[in-house]
Design a protein around this motif. Structure first.
Motif, PDB file in Angstrom:
ATOM      1  N   ILE A  25       3.509  27.975   3.002  1.00 40.00           N
ATOM      2  CA  ILE A  25       4.166  26.711   3.333  1.00 40.00           C
ATOM      3  C   ILE A  25       4.901  26.176   2.108  1.00 40.00           C
ATOM      4  O   ILE A  25       4.326  26.110   1.011  1.00 40.00           O
ATOM      5  CB  ILE A  25       3.115  25.679   3.806  1.00 40.00           C
ATOM      6  N   LEU A  26       6.150  25.791   2.294  1.00 40.88           N
ATOM      7  CA  LEU A  26       6.958  25.231   1.216  1.00 40.88           C
ATOM      8  C   LEU A  26       6.693  23.727   1.134  1.00 40.88           C
ATOM      9  O   LEU A  26       7.097  22.973   2.021  1.00 40.88           O
ATOM     10  CB  LEU A  26       8.442  25.499   1.450  1.00 40.88           C
ATOM     11  N   CYS A  27       6.006  23.308   0.083  1.00 41.70           N
ATOM     12  CA  CYS A  27       5.625  21.895  -0.066  1.00 41.70           C
ATOM     13  C   CYS A  27       5.458  21.594  -1.551  1.00 41.70           C
ATOM     14  O   CYS A  27       4.329  21.481  -2.048  1.00 41.70           O
ATOM     15  CB  CYS A  27       4.334  21.604   0.703  1.00 41.70           C
ATOM     16  N   PRO A  28       6.560  21.493  -2.296  1.00 40.85           N
ATOM     17  CA  PRO A  28       6.516  21.362  -3.755  1.00 40.85           C
ATOM     18  C   PRO A  28       5.604  20.267  -4.297  1.00 40.85           C
ATOM     19  O   PRO A  28       4.837  20.499  -5.239  1.00 40.85           O
ATOM     20  CB  PRO A  28       7.982  21.086  -4.116  1.00 40.85           C
ATOM     21  N   GLU A  29       5.661  19.065  -3.701  1.00 39.11           N
ATOM     22  CA  GLU A  29       4.842  17.974  -4.237  1.00 39.11           C
ATOM     23  C   GLU A  29       3.361  18.206  -3.988  1.00 39.11           C
ATOM     24  O   GLU A  29       2.511  17.811  -4.793  1.00 39.11           O
ATOM     25  CB  GLU A  29       5.280  16.618  -3.657  1.00 39.11           C
ATOM     26  N   VAL A  30       3.033  18.865  -2.882  1.00 35.94           N
ATOM     27  CA  VAL A  30       1.635  19.181  -2.593  1.00 35.94           C
ATOM     28  C   VAL A  30       1.147  20.283  -3.521  1.00 35.94           C
ATOM     29  O   VAL A  30       0.055  20.196  -4.097  1.00 35.94           O
ATOM     30  CB  VAL A  30       1.467  19.621  -1.123  1.00 35.94           C
ATOM     31  N   ALA A  31       1.943  21.328  -3.680  1.00 32.03           N
ATOM     32  CA  ALA A  31       1.570  22.442  -4.552  1.00 32.03           C
ATOM     33  C   ALA A  31       1.370  21.978  -5.991  1.00 32.03           C
ATOM     34  O   ALA A  31       0.459  22.446  -6.686  1.00 32.03           O
ATOM     35  CB  ALA A  31       2.629  23.532  -4.488  1.00 32.03           C
ATOM     36  N   GLU A  32       2.197  21.056  -6.436  1.00 33.84           N
ATOM     37  CA  GLU A  32       2.090  20.554  -7.808  1.00 33.84           C
ATOM     38  C   GLU A  32       0.777  19.832  -8.049  1.00 33.84           C
ATOM     39  O   GLU A  32       0.187  19.912  -9.127  1.00 33.84           O
ATOM     40  CB  GLU A  32       3.268  19.610  -8.101  1.00 33.84           C
ATOM     41  N   ALA A  33       0.283  19.140  -7.033  1.00 32.71           N
ATOM     42  CA  ALA A  33      -0.953  18.359  -7.177  1.00 32.71           C
ATOM     43  C   ALA A  33      -2.207  19.146  -6.827  1.00 32.71           C
ATOM     44  O   ALA A  33      -3.317  18.735  -7.172  1.00 32.71           O
ATOM     45  CB  ALA A  33      -0.871  17.113  -6.298  1.00 32.71           C
ATOM     46  N   ALA A  34      -2.059  20.269  -6.127  1.00 34.40           N
ATOM     47  CA  ALA A  34      -3.214  20.997  -5.588  1.00 34.40           C
ATOM     48  C   ALA A  34      -4.047  21.688  -6.661  1.00 34.40           C
ATOM     49  O   ALA A  34      -3.529  22.141  -7.690  1.00 34.40           O
ATOM     50  CB  ALA A  34      -2.735  22.028  -4.573  1.00 34.40           C
ATOM     51  N   GLU A  35      -5.349  21.781  -6.385  1.00 34.02           N
ATOM     52  CA  GLU A  35      -6.297  22.453  -7.260  1.00 34.02           C
ATOM     53  C   GLU A  35      -7.173  23.392  -6.433  1.00 34.02           C
ATOM     54  O   GLU A  35      -7.372  23.164  -5.231  1.00 34.02           O
ATOM     55  CB  GLU A  35      -7.191  21.424  -7.969  1.00 34.02           C
ATOM     56  N   PRO A  36      -7.706  24.451  -7.049  1.00 32.83           N
ATOM     57  CA  PRO A  36      -8.594  25.369  -6.322  1.00 32.83           C
ATOM     58  C   PRO A  36      -9.780  24.633  -5.697  1.00 32.83           C
ATOM     59  O   PRO A  36     -10.397  23.786  -6.337  1.00 32.83           O
ATOM     60  CB  PRO A  36      -9.075  26.335  -7.410  1.00 32.83           C
ATOM     61  N   GLY A  37     -10.056  24.921  -4.439  1.00 30.47           N
ATOM     62  CA  GLY A  37     -11.185  24.297  -3.756  1.00 30.47           C
ATOM     63  C   GLY A  37     -10.799  23.147  -2.852  1.00 30.47           C
ATOM     64  O   GLY A  37     -11.608  22.695  -2.044  1.00 30.47           O
ATOM     65  N   GLN A  38      -9.561  22.671  -2.966  1.00 36.42           N
ATOM     66  CA  GLN A  38      -9.117  21.589  -2.096  1.00 36.42           C
ATOM     67  C   GLN A  38      -8.688  22.145  -0.733  1.00 36.42           C
ATOM     68  O   GLN A  38      -8.654  23.350  -0.519  1.00 36.42           O
ATOM     69  CB  GLN A  38      -7.967  20.816  -2.749  1.00 36.42           C
ATOM     70  N   PHE A  39      -8.333  21.242   0.188  1.00 37.21           N
ATOM     71  CA  PHE A  39      -7.944  21.678   1.522  1.00 37.21           C
ATOM     72  C   PHE A  39      -6.781  20.858   2.043  1.00 37.21           C
ATOM     73  O   PHE A  39      -6.397  19.838   1.452  1.00 37.21           O
ATOM     74  CB  PHE A  39      -9.140  21.589   2.486  1.00 37.21           C
ATOM     75  N   VAL A  40      -6.209  21.321   3.148  1.00 39.17           N
ATOM     76  CA  VAL A  40      -5.146  20.578   3.830  1.00 39.17           C
ATOM     77  C   VAL A  40      -5.675  20.159   5.192  1.00 39.17           C
ATOM     78  O   VAL A  40      -6.557  20.801   5.759  1.00 39.17           O
ATOM     79  CB  VAL A  40      -3.865  21.421   3.984  1.00 39.17           C
ATOM     80  N   HIS A  41      -5.138  19.055   5.720  1.00 35.05           N
ATOM     81  CA  HIS A  41      -5.549  18.548   7.025  1.00 35.05           C
ATOM     82  C   HIS A  41      -4.320  18.610   7.924  1.00 35.05           C
ATOM     83  O   HIS A  41      -3.327  17.914   7.677  1.00 35.05           O
ATOM     84  CB  HIS A  41      -6.045  17.110   6.882  1.00 35.05           C
ATOM     85  N   ILE A  42      -4.390  19.427   8.960  1.00 30.84           N
ATOM     86  CA  ILE A  42      -3.216  19.714   9.781  1.00 30.84           C
ATOM     87  C   ILE A  42      -3.284  19.007  11.130  1.00 30.84           C
ATOM     88  O   ILE A  42      -4.305  19.059  11.820  1.00 30.84           O
ATOM     89  CB  ILE A  42      -3.079  21.234  10.001  1.00 30.84           C
ATOM     90  N   ARG A  43      -2.182  18.370  11.478  1.00 30.48           N
ATOM     91  CA  ARG A  43      -2.060  17.747  12.792  1.00 30.48           C
ATOM     92  C   ARG A  43      -1.233  18.659  13.687  1.00 30.48           C
ATOM     93  O   ARG A  43      -0.196  19.178  13.269  1.00 30.48           O
ATOM     94  CB  ARG A  43      -1.393  16.379  12.698  1.00 30.48           C
ATOM     95  N   ILE A  44      -1.690  18.834  14.916  1.00 34.82           N
ATOM     96  CA  ILE A  44      -0.996  19.747  15.817  1.00 34.82           C
ATOM     97  C   ILE A  44      -0.938  19.170  17.226  1.00 34.82           C
ATOM     98  O   ILE A  44      -1.941  18.676  17.759  1.00 34.82           O
ATOM     99  CB  ILE A  44      -1.678  21.139  15.827  1.00 34.82           C
ATOM    100  N   GLY A  45       0.251  19.201  17.814  1.00 34.01           N
ATOM    101  CA  GLY A  45       0.452  18.811  19.207  1.00 34.01           C
ATOM    102  C   GLY A  45      -0.124  17.450  19.554  1.00 34.01           C
ATOM    103  O   GLY A  45       0.020  16.481  18.813  1.00 34.01           O
ATOM    104  N   SER A  46      -0.834  17.406  20.662  1.00 32.48           N
ATOM    105  CA  SER A  46      -1.383  16.147  21.157  1.00 32.48           C
ATOM    106  C   SER A  46      -2.824  15.908  20.711  1.00 32.48           C
ATOM    107  O   SER A  46      -3.452  14.942  21.139  1.00 32.48           O
ATOM    108  CB  SER A  46      -1.323  16.133  22.695  1.00 32.48           C
ATOM    109  N   PHE A  47      -3.347  16.770  19.856  1.00 34.77           N
ATOM    110  CA  PHE A  47      -4.724  16.614  19.404  1.00 34.77           C
ATOM    111  C   PHE A  47      -4.859  15.375  18.522  1.00 34.77           C
ATOM    112  O   PHE A  47      -4.052  15.138  17.622  1.00 34.77           O
ATOM    113  CB  PHE A  47      -5.178  17.855  18.634  1.00 34.77           C
ATOM    114  N   THR A  48      -5.904  14.605  18.777  1.00 27.72           N
ATOM    115  CA  THR A  48      -6.118  13.363  18.028  1.00 27.72           C
ATOM    116  C   THR A  48      -6.538  13.643  16.592  1.00 27.72           C
ATOM    117  O   THR A  48      -6.053  13.007  15.656  1.00 27.72           O
ATOM    118  CB  THR A  48      -7.193  12.510  18.718  1.00 27.72           C
ATOM    119  N   LEU A  49      -7.464  14.580  16.418  1.00 22.80           N
ATOM    120  CA  LEU A  49      -8.003  14.876  15.089  1.00 22.80           C
ATOM    121  C   LEU A  49      -7.267  16.028  14.426  1.00 22.80           C
ATOM    122  O   LEU A  49      -6.892  17.006  15.073  1.00 22.80           O
ATOM    123  CB  LEU A  49      -9.491  15.216  15.189  1.00 22.80           C
ATOM    124  N   ARG A  50      -7.087  15.893  13.135  1.00 16.73           N
ATOM    125  CA  ARG A  50      -6.498  16.970  12.357  1.00 16.73           C
ATOM    126  C   ARG A  50      -7.520  18.086  12.134  1.00 16.73           C
ATOM    127  O   ARG A  50      -8.720  17.872  12.271  1.00 16.73           O
ATOM    128  CB  ARG A  50      -6.007  16.441  11.003  1.00 16.73           C
TER     129      ARG A  50
END
Length: 257
Positions: A25-50
């Protein structure tokens, strides 16, 4: 904790194994801040929870993150339908990551199943100083072995049914290595019984640092709810912390197993 929310383009998609996918995934500002062990929270479609997914690779120069995930339900099934060129809605990077110590001379990285991807950024940092032990159900579930070998780390593969690598669990080669001594740090991610066994062996062998990444169901991802509580013990007092905000990485000696 610095994080952002946005829609980012998927620039690469690969199928690693049955129901196992890799996205770049191309996300420069996220990649710059990211550290090993962290995670991303993804929202998809009509689902309420990421859906929380661990970070598998960080390339700050290219401004990319790599995530590897397994289809385990309707949410991740929907994420798997995304393709190269699609936008993915992420809240990231989230959580407290691993403690990286450049002075370490010998470390052990342990991943069980889908807990394997978070070990790759550490292997890329420690290189030849690391021994990577990974465990899977069987040969058809094995992932990321070539990626780990490229880092220069020693690799040990285990499968429950013995169809590839060592027959058995990751705790077996780990016990052999840790009892030999001279281990500066142990990092692990995987099922709770596996982590509990690793924590016990590391404590017996007096490893200076043992950190574990816990897997829990998460709702908000930023510590606003109580959906991912974990009991820890600090200063002889037990209390609950949020896996999403205070973790997912904890010092193994603090976790109340």
């Amino acid at each position: 904790m610095k994080y952002t929310q946005g829609q980012y383009p998927i620039i690469g998609k690969t199928t690693l194994a049955r129901e196992m996918y890799s996205f770049v995934i191309l996300c420069p500002e996220v990649a710059e801040a990211a550290e090993p062990g962290q995670f991303v929270h993804i929202r998809i479609g009509s689902f309420t929870l990421r859906r929380p997914i661990s970070i598998c690779e960080i390339d700050k120069a290219k401004g990319t993150l790599r995530i590897v995930f397994e289809v385990r339900g309707k949410g991740t099934e929907e994420i798997a339908r995304l393709n190269k060129g699609d936008l993915i809605d992420m809240l990231a990077p989230l959580g407290h990551g691993f403690t990286v110590n450049p002075d370490c001379k010998k470390v052990i990285l342990i991943g069980g199943g889908i807990g394997t991807p978070p070990m790759l950024p550490l292997a890329q940092i420690y290189g030849e100083k690391a021994t990577v032990i990974t465990g899977f159900r069987s040969a058809n579930a094995v992932i990321l072995q070539d990626d780990f070998k490229k880092t220069g780390a020693e690799t040990i593969l285990c499968t429950d049914d013995g169809t590839m690598g060592i027959a058995g669990f990751v705790t077996q080669p780990f016990e052999t290595l840790v009892t030999m001594g001279d281990i500066d740090a142990v990092y692990a991610c995987g099922p709770m019984p596996m982590l509990k066994g690793i924590a016990k062996l590391a404590k017996i062998s007096q490893v200076p640092l043992c950190e574990v990444s816990l897997e829990e169901r998460m709702a908000c991802g930023v510590g606003a709810c109580l959906g991912c509580a974990c009991k820890v013990k600090r200063n002889d007092e037990e209390y609950f912390l949020h896996v999403c905000k205070n973790g997912p990485v904890f010092n193994a000696e603090e976790v109340v197993w």
